[in-house]
Scaffold this motif. Sequence first.
Motif, PDB file in Angstrom:
ATOM      1  N   SER A  13       0.834  -1.188   0.000  1.00  0.00           N
ATOM      2  CA  SER A  13       0.000   0.000   0.000  1.00  0.00           C
ATOM      3  C   SER A  13       0.879   1.252   0.000  1.00  0.00           C
ATOM      4  N   PRO A  14       0.454   2.337  -0.646  1.00  0.00           N
ATOM      5  CA  PRO A  14      -0.815   2.545  -1.346  1.00  0.00           C
ATOM      6  C   PRO A  14      -0.799   1.949  -2.750  1.00  0.00           C
ATOM      7  N   PRO A  17      -6.415   3.005  -7.122  1.00  0.00           N
ATOM      8  CA  PRO A  17      -7.751   2.442  -7.315  1.00  0.00           C
ATOM      9  C   PRO A  17      -8.215   2.748  -8.741  1.00  0.00           C
ATOM     10  N   THR A  33     -14.793  -1.620  -9.215  1.00  0.00           N
ATOM     11  CA  THR A  33     -13.635  -0.967  -8.635  1.00  0.00           C
ATOM     12  C   THR A  33     -12.608  -2.029  -8.263  1.00  0.00           C
ATOM     13  N   ALA A  35      -8.699  -2.407  -6.556  1.00  0.00           N
ATOM     14  CA  ALA A  35      -7.535  -1.791  -5.925  1.00  0.00           C
ATOM     15  C   ALA A  35      -6.273  -2.582  -6.235  1.00  0.00           C
ATOM     16  N   LEU A  77     -14.071  10.196  -7.747  1.00  0.00           N
ATOM     17  CA  LEU A  77     -13.960   9.437  -6.504  1.00  0.00           C
ATOM     18  C   LEU A  77     -15.281   8.832  -6.047  1.00  0.00           C
ATOM     19  N   ASP A  81     -15.935   4.758  -5.741  1.00  0.00           N
ATOM     20  CA  ASP A  81     -16.320   4.067  -4.513  1.00  0.00           C
ATOM     21  C   ASP A  81     -17.651   3.336  -4.696  1.00  0.00           C
ATOM     22  N   TYR A 166      -5.044   4.575  -2.852  1.00  0.00           N
ATOM     23  CA  TYR A 166      -5.881   3.870  -1.877  1.00  0.00           C
ATOM     24  C   TYR A 166      -4.969   3.147  -0.902  1.00  0.00           C
ATOM     25  N   SER A 167      -5.192   3.379   0.377  1.00  0.00           N
ATOM     26  CA  SER A 167      -4.339   2.761   1.385  1.00  0.00           C
ATOM     27  C   SER A 167      -5.171   2.270   2.558  1.00  0.00           C
ATOM     28  N   THR A 170      -8.764   3.654   2.822  1.00  0.00           N
ATOM     29  CA  THR A 170      -8.928   5.101   2.714  1.00  0.00           C
ATOM     30  C   THR A 170      -8.382   5.595   1.374  1.00  0.00           C
ATOM     31  N   TYR A 171      -9.123   6.529   0.754  1.00  0.00           N
ATOM     32  CA  TYR A 171      -8.677   7.152  -0.489  1.00  0.00           C
ATOM     33  C   TYR A 171      -7.885   8.417  -0.181  1.00  0.00           C
TER      34      TYR A 171
END
Length: 201
Positions: A13-14, A17, A33, A35, A77, A81, A166-167, A170-171
């Motif tokens: 991470s990150p 996305p 979506t 990641a 965003l 999501d 994205y981590s 959380t974006y």
Amino acid sequence: MAFVQVKPGALLSPVPPVLVSCAREGEKPNALTVAWAGTVNTQPPMCSISVRPGRYSYDIIRQSGEFVINLCGRDMLRSLDYCGVRSGRDEDKLKNCGLVCVPAENMQFAPAIEGAPLYLSCKVASVTPLGSHHLIVGSVVGMGVREDLMDADGRIRLDRGDLLAYSHGTYYSLGQALGFFGFSVAGKDAYARRMKELRKK
């Protein structure tokens, strides 16, 4: 400082996305979506996505043999999501998000998403079951860059695309440029010139 040992997990991470768009002949397109997307080869160009086989888009990708990876900017965003928590089995996610599909280079069915900073047209090269996810490797057969992200010299300026990261749930938006490939061995003048270029918006 010492490390704290925790339960092993795939917490690399990150990550970027992305929206993966796909379609079957005669059906409305869908997007999910992802990641876990990555670069796996340069020549020939290949990228990968990891998808749970229970996802609605999984069968579409397997049956059509193609998919499109769309990078996302901050303005996408909410749609990004939403497409990760809703299923195309139940609704037209693209329509409900106000996302518009456009033809993607060398794709028969899978579209690109209008307004995405960049898209990669991918033909399925292999599918490897790994457990919870299947690794889908795609040969990149086309690429489109949003026209405002091409500079006068023909360079791609993704630094102007307000890209996302994205981590761990959380974006984030990408921040200030900190360096460039090879900066650690660059001369002082070259470093100053390149960093000035990178920090122009």
